[in-house]
Write a protein that holds these residues in place. Sequence first.
Motif, PDB file in Angstrom:
ATOM      1  N   ASN A   1       0.841  -1.192   0.000  1.00 46.40           N
ATOM      2  CA  ASN A   1       0.000   0.000   0.000  1.00 46.40           C
ATOM      3  C   ASN A   1       0.878   1.244   0.000  1.00 46.40           C
ATOM      4  OD1 ASN A   1      -2.589  -1.401   0.346  1.00 46.40           O
ATOM      5  ND2 ASN A   1      -1.766  -1.964   2.346  1.00 46.40           N
ATOM      6  N   ALA A   2       0.906   1.938  -1.126  1.00 42.75           N
ATOM      7  CA  ALA A   2       1.733   3.136  -1.236  1.00 42.75           C
ATOM      8  C   ALA A   2       0.865   4.339  -1.565  1.00 42.75           C
ATOM      9  CB  ALA A   2       2.807   2.956  -2.300  1.00 42.75           C
ATOM     10  N   ASN A   3       1.231   5.478  -0.999  1.00 44.98           N
ATOM     11  CA  ASN A   3       0.607   6.748  -1.346  1.00 44.98           C
ATOM     12  C   ASN A   3       1.382   7.350  -2.517  1.00 44.98           C
ATOM     13  OD1 ASN A   3      -1.340   7.171   1.027  1.00 44.98           O
ATOM     14  ND2 ASN A   3       0.598   6.741   2.068  1.00 44.98           N
ATOM     15  N   ILE A   4       0.673   7.843  -3.516  1.00 46.87           N
ATOM     16  CA  ILE A   4       1.296   8.479  -4.674  1.00 46.87           C
ATOM     17  C   ILE A   4       1.090   9.991  -4.555  1.00 46.87           C
ATOM     18  CG2 ILE A   4       1.339   8.633  -7.180  1.00 46.87           C
ATOM     19  CD1 ILE A   4       2.305   5.952  -6.032  1.00 46.87           C
TER      20      ILE A   4
ATOM     21  N   ILE B   1      -2.982   7.706   3.091  1.00 45.89           N
ATOM     22  CA  ILE B   1      -3.332   6.676   4.083  1.00 45.89           C
ATOM     23  C   ILE B   1      -2.119   6.398   4.955  1.00 45.89           C
ATOM     24  CG2 ILE B   1      -4.023   4.274   4.424  1.00 45.89           C
ATOM     25  CD1 ILE B   1      -5.591   4.502   1.799  1.00 45.89           C
ATOM     26  N   ALA B   2      -2.325   6.466   6.261  1.00 50.35           N
ATOM     27  CA  ALA B   2      -1.296   6.102   7.232  1.00 50.35           C
ATOM     28  C   ALA B   2      -1.754   4.844   7.949  1.00 50.35           C
ATOM     29  CB  ALA B   2      -1.078   7.238   8.238  1.00 50.35           C
TER      30      ALA B   2
ATOM     31  N   VAL C   1      -5.668   5.023   8.887  1.00 46.49           N
ATOM     32  CA  VAL C   1      -6.131   6.400   9.033  1.00 46.49           C
ATOM     33  C   VAL C   1      -6.064   7.081   7.672  1.00 46.49           C
ATOM     34  CG1 VAL C   1      -5.780   8.615  10.175  1.00 46.49           C
ATOM     35  CG2 VAL C   1      -5.293   6.492  11.414  1.00 46.49           C
ATOM     36  N   VAL C   2      -7.211   7.550   7.190  1.00 43.44           N
ATOM     37  CA  VAL C   2      -7.279   8.247   5.908  1.00 43.44           C
ATOM     38  C   VAL C   2      -7.199   9.744   6.166  1.00 43.44           C
ATOM     39  CG1 VAL C   2      -8.623   8.631   3.817  1.00 43.44           C
ATOM     40  CG2 VAL C   2      -8.704   6.409   4.951  1.00 43.44           C
TER      41      VAL C   2
ATOM     42  N   ASN D   1       4.925   4.162   6.510  1.00 40.63           N
ATOM     43  CA  ASN D   1       5.981   5.150   6.723  1.00 40.63           C
ATOM     44  C   ASN D   1       5.450   6.573   6.888  1.00 40.63           C
ATOM     45  OD1 ASN D   1       8.118   3.274   6.570  1.00 40.63           O
ATOM     46  ND2 ASN D   1       8.080   3.327   4.343  1.00 40.63           N
ATOM     47  N   ILE D   2       4.131   6.734   6.864  1.00 42.11           N
ATOM     48  CA  ILE D   2       3.512   8.041   7.116  1.00 42.11           C
ATOM     49  C   ILE D   2       3.332   8.212   8.625  1.00 42.11           C
ATOM     50  CG2 ILE D   2       1.447   9.464   6.814  1.00 42.11           C
ATOM     51  CD1 ILE D   2       2.889   9.209   4.219  1.00 42.11           C
TER      52      ILE D   2
END
Length: 363
Positions: free
Chosen positions: A239-242, A325-326, A314-315, A287-288
């Motif tokens: 799951n990665a944030n872009i 997303i964390a 957590v959104v 990593n957030i």
Amino acid sequence: MAETCLELKKIKKSFSKDETVLKEISLSIGKGEFITLLGSSGCGKTTTLRIIAGLETPDSGQVFLDGKDVTDLAPEARDVNTVFQNYALFPHMTVADNIGYGLKLKKVPKAEIRKRVAEMLELVQLPGYEKRKPSELSGGQRQRVAIARSLVNNPKVLLLDEPLGALDLQLRRAMQLELKKLQKKLGITFVYITHDQEEAINMSDRIAVMNQGRFEQIGSPDEIYNHPKTSYVATFVGNANILKGTVEAMESDQVRVSLAGGTVLAAADGNVLQAGTPVTLAVRSENIVLDETCQKGLDAEVVEKSFAGGLLRVVLELTDGTEVIASRYGIDASVQPGQKVTCFFEPENAVLVDLDTESGAES
């Protein structure tokens, strides 16, 4: 990498004028390597496997096995065997007859067949099951019989087409470990197909991520997960944030990026980027880091908080509307929907992706 066992050279395949399933893919696989073709349905991984097996013929390109061109050879003329998801066992035959069927076709002496079948049953931990029928076995046991039948001929390459897909989660995980141990013990090259990222990461020496008929990235599980080259790989595996931003400046081996009304640092990884260059960062959700004191990082608002599979999710919404997303283990978190926070990440956890499609990068 070890001496090459299997090689695909510019394989192209279409099933209609409007749809090219494989777009000149190339891949070298070492002897004794466990490589996984990972991708969603329709990406071309099963077609690739069928071409290796000789069940499909490419429109162009070549397949080499131990340096020999086998592109036009029939399946039975290749030293390759396949394990299918449905196992394809003969229901009217005993376990022993199923395992020894290929040897019987080759007219191997009966005494030799019995000996090799017994060895295979020991190998897959099913001694004493030779007289049972497939209907008398559990799903996991049927899968082991299918593997034993494929291994009894000592193939150079074993192809596995989502062989664990029909098993429940607990048995599936146990069989992942058993398959990996078996592969290392025998030293046979395994080409494994799955859409399950966790399965690919747990089992593989290398992973080839497929997308729309191409290899998006080929590398070790660590490379694929921690150093994705594209946003597709970053979001498909884990799951990665872009995050999209613009380069402000280079700072030694890091790049300062402006995004969502703030600035962040990312590892440059040897790239030299010009100020004003648009860039895309991939940051894993684990990593957030959230800061409820709002003293560090990007301004955000908590949109949603949920718990699933041992992880708290957590959104967040950044000031430009980007969703972040964390995640963290456990269910303890004091943040609530509607709360203002800041979020940040360490530079080494921000990976530059899609550089081939964005200008201004030198390496």
